[in-house]
Scaffold this motif. Structure first.
Motif, PDB file in Angstrom:
ATOM      1  N   THR A  91       1.584  -4.750   9.241  1.00  0.00           N
ATOM      2  CA  THR A  91       0.322  -5.216   8.632  1.00  0.00           C
ATOM      3  C   THR A  91      -0.039  -4.292   7.391  1.00  0.00           C
ATOM      4  O   THR A  91      -0.479  -4.798   6.414  1.00  0.00           O
ATOM      5  CB  THR A  91      -0.908  -5.338   9.586  1.00  0.00           C
ATOM      6  OG1 THR A  91      -0.415  -6.187  10.714  1.00  0.00           O
ATOM      7  CG2 THR A  91      -2.107  -5.692   8.963  1.00  0.00           C
ATOM      8  N   VAL A  92      -0.018  -3.024   7.497  1.00  0.00           N
ATOM      9  CA  VAL A  92      -0.361  -2.008   6.679  1.00  0.00           C
ATOM     10  C   VAL A  92       0.613  -2.251   5.468  1.00  0.00           C
ATOM     11  O   VAL A  92       0.109  -2.364   4.241  1.00  0.00           O
ATOM     12  CB  VAL A  92      -0.379  -0.478   7.062  1.00  0.00           C
ATOM     13  CG1 VAL A  92      -0.500   0.528   6.081  1.00  0.00           C
ATOM     14  CG2 VAL A  92      -1.451  -0.369   8.256  1.00  0.00           C
ATOM     15  N   ASP A  93       1.981  -2.451   5.638  1.00  0.00           N
ATOM     16  CA  ASP A  93       2.961  -2.555   4.437  1.00  0.00           C
ATOM     17  C   ASP A  93       2.481  -3.773   3.787  1.00  0.00           C
ATOM     18  O   ASP A  93       2.498  -3.813   2.733  1.00  0.00           O
ATOM     19  CB  ASP A  93       4.149  -2.560   5.037  1.00  0.00           C
ATOM     20  CG  ASP A  93       5.200  -2.321   4.119  1.00  0.00           C
ATOM     21  OD1 ASP A  93       4.989  -1.452   3.219  1.00  0.00           O
ATOM     22  OD2 ASP A  93       6.270  -3.094   3.933  1.00  0.00           O
ATOM     23  N   VAL A  94       1.985  -4.857   4.424  1.00  0.00           N
ATOM     24  CA  VAL A  94       1.680  -6.103   3.904  1.00  0.00           C
ATOM     25  C   VAL A  94       0.489  -6.030   3.142  1.00  0.00           C
ATOM     26  O   VAL A  94       0.360  -6.105   1.702  1.00  0.00           O
ATOM     27  CB  VAL A  94       1.552  -7.418   4.646  1.00  0.00           C
ATOM     28  CG1 VAL A  94       0.924  -8.340   4.161  1.00  0.00           C
ATOM     29  CG2 VAL A  94       2.823  -7.684   5.429  1.00  0.00           C
ATOM     30  N   VAL A  95      -0.755  -5.272   3.428  1.00  0.00           N
ATOM     31  CA  VAL A  95      -1.775  -4.909   2.729  1.00  0.00           C
ATOM     32  C   VAL A  95      -1.533  -3.965   1.663  1.00  0.00           C
ATOM     33  O   VAL A  95      -2.362  -4.321   0.450  1.00  0.00           O
ATOM     34  CB  VAL A  95      -2.867  -4.198   3.906  1.00  0.00           C
ATOM     35  CG1 VAL A  95      -3.950  -3.670   3.213  1.00  0.00           C
ATOM     36  CG2 VAL A  95      -3.158  -5.185   4.999  1.00  0.00           C
ATOM     37  N   SER A  96      -0.755  -3.159   1.809  1.00  0.00           N
ATOM     38  CA  SER A  96      -0.378  -2.287   0.738  1.00  0.00           C
ATOM     39  C   SER A  96       0.382  -2.765  -0.270  1.00  0.00           C
ATOM     40  O   SER A  96       0.633  -2.171  -1.557  1.00  0.00           O
ATOM     41  CB  SER A  96       0.183  -1.004   1.057  1.00  0.00           C
ATOM     42  OG  SER A  96       1.339  -1.338   1.461  1.00  0.00           O
ATOM     43  N   GLY A  97       0.946  -3.992  -0.219  1.00  0.00           N
ATOM     44  CA  GLY A  97       1.838  -4.559  -1.177  1.00  0.00           C
ATOM     45  C   GLY A  97       3.426  -3.882  -1.078  1.00  0.00           C
ATOM     46  O   GLY A  97       4.017  -3.785  -2.122  1.00  0.00           O
ATOM     47  N   GLY A  98       3.730  -3.284   0.030  1.00  0.00           N
ATOM     48  CA  GLY A  98       4.822  -2.787   0.172  1.00  0.00           C
ATOM     49  C   GLY A  98       4.951  -1.002  -0.176  1.00  0.00           C
ATOM     50  O   GLY A  98       5.929  -0.728  -0.634  1.00  0.00           O
ATOM     51  N   ARG A  99       4.033  -0.581   0.194  1.00  0.00           N
ATOM     52  CA  ARG A  99       3.918   1.141  -0.090  1.00  0.00           C
ATOM     53  C   ARG A  99       4.040   1.931   0.918  1.00  0.00           C
ATOM     54  O   ARG A  99       3.787   3.230   0.942  1.00  0.00           O
ATOM     55  CB  ARG A  99       2.468   1.071  -1.105  1.00  0.00           C
ATOM     56  CG  ARG A  99       2.759   0.652  -2.385  1.00  0.00           C
ATOM     57  CD  ARG A  99       1.484   0.854  -3.198  1.00  0.00           C
ATOM     58  NE  ARG A  99       0.270   0.010  -2.918  1.00  0.00           N
ATOM     59  CZ  ARG A  99      -0.829   0.816  -2.450  1.00  0.00           C
ATOM     60  NH1 ARG A  99      -1.057   2.081  -2.421  1.00  0.00           N
ATOM     61  NH2 ARG A  99      -1.939   0.075  -1.868  1.00  0.00           N
ATOM     62  N   LEU A 100       4.241   1.380   2.179  1.00  0.00           N
ATOM     63  CA  LEU A 100       4.033   2.240   3.481  1.00  0.00           C
ATOM     64  C   LEU A 100       5.367   3.177   3.628  1.00  0.00           C
ATOM     65  O   LEU A 100       6.323   2.480   3.308  1.00  0.00           O
ATOM     66  CB  LEU A 100       3.935   1.391   4.590  1.00  0.00           C
ATOM     67  CG  LEU A 100       4.129   2.164   5.954  1.00  0.00           C
ATOM     68  CD1 LEU A 100       2.770   2.929   6.308  1.00  0.00           C
ATOM     69  CD2 LEU A 100       4.188   1.169   7.148  1.00  0.00           C
ATOM     70  N   ASP A 101       5.158   4.369   3.777  1.00  0.00           N
ATOM     71  CA  ASP A 101       6.359   5.034   4.313  1.00  0.00           C
ATOM     72  C   ASP A 101       6.041   5.548   5.783  1.00  0.00           C
ATOM     73  O   ASP A 101       4.972   5.870   6.055  1.00  0.00           O
ATOM     74  CB  ASP A 101       6.585   6.563   3.641  1.00  0.00           C
ATOM     75  CG  ASP A 101       6.902   6.521   2.152  1.00  0.00           C
ATOM     76  OD1 ASP A 101       7.855   5.357   2.083  1.00  0.00           O
ATOM     77  OD2 ASP A 101       6.835   7.259   1.472  1.00  0.00           O
ATOM     78  N   PHE A 102       6.869   4.808   6.635  1.00  0.00           N
ATOM     79  CA  PHE A 102       6.322   4.915   8.159  1.00  0.00           C
ATOM     80  C   PHE A 102       6.988   6.337   8.833  1.00  0.00           C
ATOM     81  O   PHE A 102       7.996   6.659   9.155  1.00  0.00           O
ATOM     82  CB  PHE A 102       7.252   3.863   8.893  1.00  0.00           C
ATOM     83  CG  PHE A 102       6.957   3.820  10.450  1.00  0.00           C
ATOM     84  CD1 PHE A 102       5.659   3.388  10.686  1.00  0.00           C
ATOM     85  CD2 PHE A 102       7.878   4.118  11.313  1.00  0.00           C
ATOM     86  CE1 PHE A 102       5.494   3.332  12.191  1.00  0.00           C
ATOM     87  CE2 PHE A 102       7.579   3.897  12.465  1.00  0.00           C
ATOM     88  CZ  PHE A 102       6.715   3.641  13.125  1.00  0.00           C
TER      89      PHE A 102
END
Length: 286
Positions: A91-102
């Protein structure tokens, strides 16, 4: 060239202060990533002070920034079941537009009393270290499968059991967000060798950091993985009063092969702190 980021521990500080710093950094190209930590209660300062929940805050900051890569340094695998964590992170990756480093790790050391208390306070079990590392390895496997597999699946592990597991939506990034594992123990480094795209370790004793990095190289070789495929990341505390000390630590880390530098900013944050980091630490160190 190394990449530089900031870390704002979300304790003893107001949300608006963190948002200000992240939005400042979002406009400064020299700062490429930004991080929070994952604790449910303060591990420094007033024990009864504020501590914001990491993933909730990260989602809010993701919606308020446009460029920074972002993550938690690192998520405690002890706090959330891995399938739930996969859903949150997607969900966070979607919200960020693909900017998550997990970012993920085994969880707090049992000898850290201020970290230990948050488990009892929230009704969470605190298993021994062997359990925490074993469950981390299974969590990484399950999370990656949830992010990539298009059909529900069952998983019957030693620590994780799932029936009909499925994640939709998938993360925005394909095949999935980069996985950063934090830790320094030999057992954790074996999990890093198997599962991580980046490995993070706290700075301080650079000789120990170098030894741990060499141990990771060895574990990669044992399983036939190119050690260079794992980016080396280090967290370095920032001194506002003695920036030269921080610059020297950056130089040591980069010389030792660490190309992902996370600069921990102590609160309270000075005005224009992100520009100060870019000018006094990043530009002056490269």
């Amino acid at each position: 060239m190394p990449s530089f980021g900031i870390m704002t521990a979300p304790m003893q500080v107001d949300y608006r202060d963190i948002l200000r710093v992240w939005q400042e950094a979002d406009a400064i190209p020299e700062i490429e990533h930004a991080w929070l930590f994952d604790h449910l209660m303060p591990i420094g300062g007033r024990p009864d002070g504020p501590a914001h929940e990491g993933w909730t805050l990260l989602s809010a900051l993701a919606a308020k920034t446009r460029r920074l890569r972002l993550g938690l340094l690192v998520t405690s695998n002890r706090f959330r079941p891995p399938a739930m964590l996969a859903k949150i992170a997607a969900t966070v990756d979607v919200v960020s537009g693909g900017r998550l480093d997990f970012g993920i790790g085994a969880g707090s050391r049992p000898d850290h009393p201020l970290a230990r208390r948050e488990y009892d306070a929230h009704g969470l079990p605190f298993h021994d270290f062997a359990h925490s590392v074993g469950s981390l390895a299974e969590a990484c496997t399950v999370i990656r499968r949830l992010w990539t597999e298009t059909e529900p699946f069952d998983f019957d592990g030693t620590y994780v059991q799932l029936t009909g597991a499925f994640c939709n939506p998938k993360p925005a990034q394909r095949p999935y967000p980069p996985v950063l594992i934090g830790g320094r123990s030999s057992a954790t480094l074996r999990v890093v060798a198997e599962h991580a795209d980046l490995w993070n370790i706290p700075g301080g004793d650079i000789d120990d950091v170098v030894r741990r990095s060499a141990l990771l190289d060895r574990y990669c070789a044992e399983i036939g993985r190119d050690p260079a495929s794992i980016t080396r990341s280090i967290h370095l505390p920032v001194s506002y009063d003695q920036p030269r000390v921080t610059r020297e630590a950056i130089t040591e880390a980069v010389t030792a092969g660490f190309q992902h530098i996370v600069l921990g900013l102590p609160a309270p944050y000075p005005s224009d702190v992100a520009r100060w980091v870019a000018d006094e630490l990043v530009t002056a160190s490269v």
